[in-house]
Design an enzyme around this catalytic site. Structure first.
Site, PDB file in Angstrom:
ATOM      1  N   ASP A 290     115.664 -36.705  52.806  1.00  0.00           N
ATOM      2  CA  ASP A 290     115.779 -38.120  53.171  1.00  0.00           C
ATOM      3  C   ASP A 290     115.616 -38.433  54.662  1.00  0.00           C
ATOM      4  OD1 ASP A 290     116.822 -37.644  50.681  1.00  0.00           O
ATOM      5  OD2 ASP A 290     118.819 -38.381  51.140  1.00  0.00           O
ATOM      6  N   TRP A 537     108.734 -38.244  51.267  1.00  0.00           N
ATOM      7  CA  TRP A 537     107.547 -38.053  50.427  1.00  0.00           C
ATOM      8  C   TRP A 537     107.546 -36.598  49.984  1.00  0.00           C
ATOM      9  CZ3 TRP A 537     101.682 -38.497  51.875  1.00  0.00           C
ATOM     10  CH2 TRP A 537     100.974 -38.936  50.749  1.00  0.00           C
TER      11      TRP A 537
HETATM   12  C1  FRU Z   1     119.175 -37.889  48.154  1.00  0.00           C
HETATM   13  C2  FRU Z   1     120.389 -37.044  48.485  1.00  0.00           C
HETATM   14  C3  FRU Z   1     121.471 -37.867  49.105  1.00  0.00           C
HETATM   15  C4  FRU Z   1     122.254 -36.864  49.870  1.00  0.00           C
HETATM   16  C5  FRU Z   1     121.165 -35.986  50.394  1.00  0.00           C
HETATM   17  C6  FRU Z   1     121.551 -34.557  50.580  1.00  0.00           C
HETATM   18  O1  FRU Z   1     117.990 -37.190  48.192  1.00  0.00           O
HETATM   19  O2  FRU Z   1     120.842 -36.407  47.321  1.00  0.00           O
HETATM   20  O3  FRU Z   1     122.219 -38.593  48.158  1.00  0.00           O
HETATM   21  O4  FRU Z   1     123.006 -37.441  50.885  1.00  0.00           O
HETATM   22  O5  FRU Z   1     120.106 -36.069  49.473  1.00  0.00           O
HETATM   23  O6  FRU Z   1     120.538 -33.843  51.185  1.00  0.00           O
END
Ligand code: FRU
Length: 715
Positions: A290, A537
Site C-alpha cells: 500500500d 499496483w
Molecule cells: C492492505 C493491508 C492493510 C495493512 C497492510 C499491511 O493491503 O492489508 O490493511 O495495513 O496491508 O501491509
C-alpha cells in the site's frame, strides 16, 4: 563379464545418496497412515499431497506425500502415533515445518516419556510453509524401544504441523547453529544481506553496542544470493554491530558474505532493469504494497509505502519513503518507520498540522504528522512527526487509539474545516462486519469515537481495509459537494457528513474496473485542491530484486450521470511531461481492411489518446505491443487483455486514454468512469501498435500517440 558388471552397478545404485546405514522410519508415501494410528481430524484420512485448500505453498518435502495437519484448516486437532521401533542409529533425522508452538510437536517417546521434541518455525502472520531438515542425537537411547508421536493441539493462525521423511542414521545430519553471530564495526551506509527467495525465514537481529536495534524475518541465502538487501546502518557509523541469526546451517555462508559499502550492490542498471516500470514508482529493493502517508509538504509530494526491505514477498512491514516535486519523478529516501516493540508498521496516512494543534511544530514550522497501525498484539494506532519531512520521531505517548478489536487498522486522518477538528476513519471488524469507525480529535493526540459506519454484510469486501474519506464537487460545482467513503478495493459510497456521522445516499458503487489495483490513497494538502489518488499496483516482477509497484497518480472527480453523481479517474496532467515524440496520424475514419494508422510508430513506453464515434463498427480495437484493447460497441464494453468492463459511450462518443509501461497498461474510458489497470509483463522487443475496426467503420475525431521517456532518468 556381464554379470560382474551388473553386480558392480547394482552396488553403486543401491547405495543411498547419504548414509548407507540409513533406516527409514516413515516416508508417508502411501494412501493411508497405516501402520501409524490416527486420532482426531487434523491429519486427514491419509498423508497429504502437498498444499491443501486455503494453505500457502507447501514445499521442501520428499516424494509425493507428507504429514500436513492443515486438513479442514488450522482449527482441526489430532495426533499420529508410530508403531514401536528400536533405536539402532545415532541420529533421527526428519523434515519439519508449519506452526511453532508447544501444542504442535514431533515427539520421541522412550520408556513412556517424551525425550525429544521438535516444532515448526512459524509463530506469526506471514512466514513460510517450507519444511526444513532437523535431527536429534539419540545415541544415549541405543537399543531401546521407542515410538514417535505427531501432535496438533493448536487452533488459529499457524495451528498446524508438517512432517516428512523420518530416518535413523549414523551420519550426523547437517546441524543448525543457534544464535549464530558476526560482529563488525560500521564503516559504511549499508550492510548487504544475502537473500534467497523462498528460503526458510530466519530471525535476523542487528545489535548495536549489544542492544537490539533492528529485527526482521529474512529468507537468508545460505549459499549464492538471488539479490542483496541493503540494511541502512548509517546512524551507527563507527559503532560495533552484531548480526545475529536465530538458526543457521553450520555450513551457511550467510553471515560471512555480508559486506559493507555506501552503494547498493549489483545496481549498475538500477531503474533500467527489464521489468522495472519506467513511470510507475517501485522501490529500489524489496517488496511494496500500500501507499501510505500521501501528503504535499514543503514543496514536495511525499509517498510512503508498505515496504519489506528484506524480501521479495510481503513481510517485515516498514514505511518506505519517496518524494517528488511533480508526481512523476520520485526519489526514494529510505525507510522512515521501522518495526518496533509495538509491532510491524502497517498502513496509514499523513496530514500537515498547519495550526500546530498537536504542538509538534517547531520554530513556527507546522509539523508533518504520520498515522500508522502498529500491528502487534494489541494492534493500535500511533503517530510520528517531523518538521523537515526527512526525519521522523515516533510520539512518546503512543498509542493514540487503543485496540478496538483485533486487526483494526489503516487510519486515514483529515481536517474537517466546518467543525474545526480532525477526523480519523479506521477500518474495524465490529460485530462480524467490516465497519469504518469515525474518531474526532482537536489535537491529533486525543481521539474520541464519533460514529460507526456499518459497511457491508458479513463476508463482503465493501469497506474492507484502507479507508479513504474526502469531499468532491460534482462537475466542479462548489455548491454541489458530496463526501466519498471508500475501502481498499476502491468501491465507494457517496453521502453527507456533519463532522461526526457519514450518511450515505448511495453505497457499493464500483471503483476501478481492472485487476491488481488495491489500497489506493489520496494525497492530503495538495495546494491546488485536486484529489490525487495513487494505488498499489500488483505488478509481479519475477527475477528482479524488487516486486510490485504503484499506479500512475490519478485525479479523482465526481461527474453527474443519468444514475447520479459518479467518480471518475484520470491520469494527472503532470504525466504529459514524459512525452518525447508525438504522432498524430491523419485518419478521419477507419474501416476493416484499412491500412494500420499506427504502422509507422514503434515505441516501448507509450500514451495513446483517441476519440471515436462507432458508426457501424462492431468493435474498435487497439493492439498495443500485443495488449489487446477492444471496445465492443453494441455492449458498450471495454476489454483489456480479455478482462471486460462496462464503458458507456458519452454523447455517442468514446474517448480512450492508454498508458503502457513494462509492467502493464492502464486504460481510461468513458471520460474516466471506467478505469482499467491491468498488470502484466510486456515483451521488451515488441514495439508494434495497431488500430483497427471490425464489422464496420468508425469515425475518428482525434488520435494521438505519445512516445514516453522513463521517469527515472530525467534528461
Ligand atoms: C492492505 C493491508 C492493510 C495493512 C497492510 C499491511 O493491503 O492489508 O490493511 O495495513 O496491508 O501491509
Amino acid at each position: 563379464m556381464h554379470t560382474r558388471l551388473a553386480i558392480a552397478l547394482t552396488t553403486i545404485i543401491a547405495a543411498p545418496a547419504f548414509g548407507a546405514d540409513e533406516i527409514l522410519i516413515a516416508d508417508f508415501e502411501r494412501d493411508t497412515y497405516a501402520p501409524w494410528t490416527v486420532t482426531g481430524e487434523a491429519f486427514g484420512p491419509g498423508p497429504s499431497r502437498g498444499t491443501m485448500p486455503g494453505q500457502m505453498h507447501v514445499d521442501g518435502f520428499k516424494g509425493r506425500g507428507l504429514v500436513n495437519s492443515f486438513f479442514k484448516g488450522d482449527d482441526s486437532l489430532g495426533s499420529l502415533a508410530s508403531p514401536e521401533f528400536r533405536i539402532e542409529r545415532k541420529f533421527i533425522a526428519f523434515l519439519i515445518g508449519g506452526g511453532k508452538s508447544e501444542k504442535l510437536a514431533l515427539q520421541l517417546v522412550v520408556d513412556g516419556k517424551v525425550v525429544r521434541s521438535a516444532t515448526g518455525p512459524n509463530d506469526k502472520h506471514g512466514g513460510s510453509e517450507a519444511l526444513a531438515q532437523e535431527s536429534w542425537d539419540v545415541a544415549e537411547f541405543a537399543g531401546k524401544t521407542a515410538t514417535l508421536r505427531i501432535v496438533d493441539d493448536a487452533k488459529g493462525s499457524w495451528g498446524h504441523i508438517n512432517v516428512d521423511h523420518i530416518i535413523q542414521t549414523d551420519v550426523k545430519p547437517k546441524s543448525f547453529v543457534k544464535d549464530a553471530e558476526r560482529t563488525l564495526t560500521a564503516t559504511s551506509r549499508y550492510l548487504h544481506i544475502p537473500i534467497k527467495n523462498g528460503a526458510p525465514k530466519r530471525v535476523v537481529t542487528l545489535l548495536v553496542d549489544g542492544k537490539v536495534a533492528v529485527k526482521n524475518d529474512i529468507e537468508l541465502a545460505d549459499a549464492a544470493a538471488d539479490w542483496w538487501a541493503p540494511m541502512d546502518v548509517s546512524a551507527w557509523r563507527g559503532k560495533s554491530l552484531t548480526l545475529r541469526v536465530d538458526k543457521l546451517h553450520e555450513d551457511s555462508t550467510a553471515l560471512k558474505s555480508v559486506e559493507q559499502s555506501d552503494a547498493l550492490r549489483d545496481a549498475a542498471n538500477l531503474y533500467a532493469e527489464p521489468l522495472r516500470g519506467q513511470f510507475h514508482f517501485s522501490p529500489k529493493r524489496g517488496w511494496n504494497n500500500d501507499p501510505n502517508g500521501c501528503v504535499f509538504f514543503n514543496g514536495e509530494y511525499h509517498l510512503f509505502f508498505q515496504h519489506n526491505p528484506y524480501g521479495w514477498g510481503w513481510g517485515n512491514m516498514h514505511w518506505g519513503h519517496a518524494v517528488s516535486r511533480d508526481l512523476v519523478h520520485w526519489e526514494e529516501l529510505g525507510d522512515k518507520l521501522l518495526p518496533d516493540d509495538m509491532g510491524p508498521m502497517f498502513s496509514g496516512s499523513a496530514v500537515v498540522d498547519w495550526k500546530n494543534t498537536s504542538g509538534f511544530g517547531k520554530d513556527g514550522k507546522p509539523p508533518l504528522v504520520l498515522f500508522y497501525t502498529a500491528a502487534g498484539n494489541p494492534t493500535t494506532q500511533c503517530l510520528a512527526y517531523s518538521t523537515d519531512g526527512r526525519t521522523f520521531t515516533k510520539f512518546s505517548g503512543n498509542p493514540i487509539v487503543k485496540e478496538v478489536t483485533g486487526g483494526n487498522r489503516d487510519p486515514k486522518v483529515i481536517w474537517h474545516e466546518p467543525t474545526q477538528q480532525w477526523v480519523m476513519t479506521l477500518y474495524v471488524e465490529w460485530q462480524k462486519r467490516h465497519t469504518i469507525h469515525f474518531f474526532t480529535s482537536p489535537n491529533l493526540r486525543e481521539w474520541k469515537l464519533a460514529s460507526i459506519s456499518n459497511g457491508d454484510a458479513p463476508g463482503g469486501r465493501f469497506l474492507f481495509e484502507c479507508p479513504d474519506f474526502f469531499e468532491l464537487p460534482v462537475d466542479g460545482d462548489a455548491a454541489r459537494k458530496k463526501w466519498v467513503l471508500l475501502g481498499a478495493d476502491s468501491a465507494y459510497a457517496l453521502g453527507t457528513f456533519d463532522g461526526k456521522k457519514f450518511l450515505p445516499d448511495v453505497t457499493r458503487l464500483p471503483g476501478h474496473r481492472g485487476k491488481g489495483f488495491y489500497a489506493a490513497q489520496s494525497f492530503s494538502d495538495v495546494p491546488d485542491g485536486r484529489r490525487i489518488f495513487i494505488g498499489w499496483w500488483q505488478t509481479e516482477t519475477k527475477g528482479m530484486p524488487f516486486n510490485q509497484s504503484m499506479t500512475i497518480p490519478l485525479e479523482l472527480r465526481l461527474t453527474q450521470t443519468d444514475d447520479g453523481p459518479r467518480m471518475t479517474f484520470s491520469p494527472v496532467k503532470e504525466l504529459e511531461t514524459l512525452r518525447t515524440k508525438t504522432h498524430r496520424p491523419d485518419v478521419k475514419s477507419l474501416k476493416p481492411g484499412d491500412k494500420n494508422p499506427l504502422d509507422a510508430i514503434s515505441a516501448e513506453l507509450v500514451e495513446v489518446r483517441v476519440e471515436f464515434e462507432p458508426s457501424d463498427a462492431k468493435e474498435v480495437v487497439f493492439n498495443i505491443r500485443d495488449i489487446m484493447i477492444e471496445y465492443d460497441v453494441q455492449k458498450q464494453e471495454l476489454s483489456v487483455a480479455g478482462h471486460r468492463a462496462p464503458a458507456p459511450l458519452r454523447g455517442g462518443k468514446q474517448r480512450l486514454v492508454i498508458y503502457c509501461d513494462r509492467t502493464g497498461a492502464e486504460v481510461f474510458a468513458s471520460d474516466g468512469l471506467c478505469y482499467v489497470p491491468m498488470p502484466f509483463n510486456t515483451k521488451p522487443d515488441n514495439k508494434r501498435l495497431f488500430f483497427e475496426t471490425r464489422g464496420g467503420a468508425a469515425k475518428v475525431n482525434a488520435l494521438e500517440v505519445h512516445e514516453l521517456r522513463s521517469a527515472w532518468h530525467p534528461k
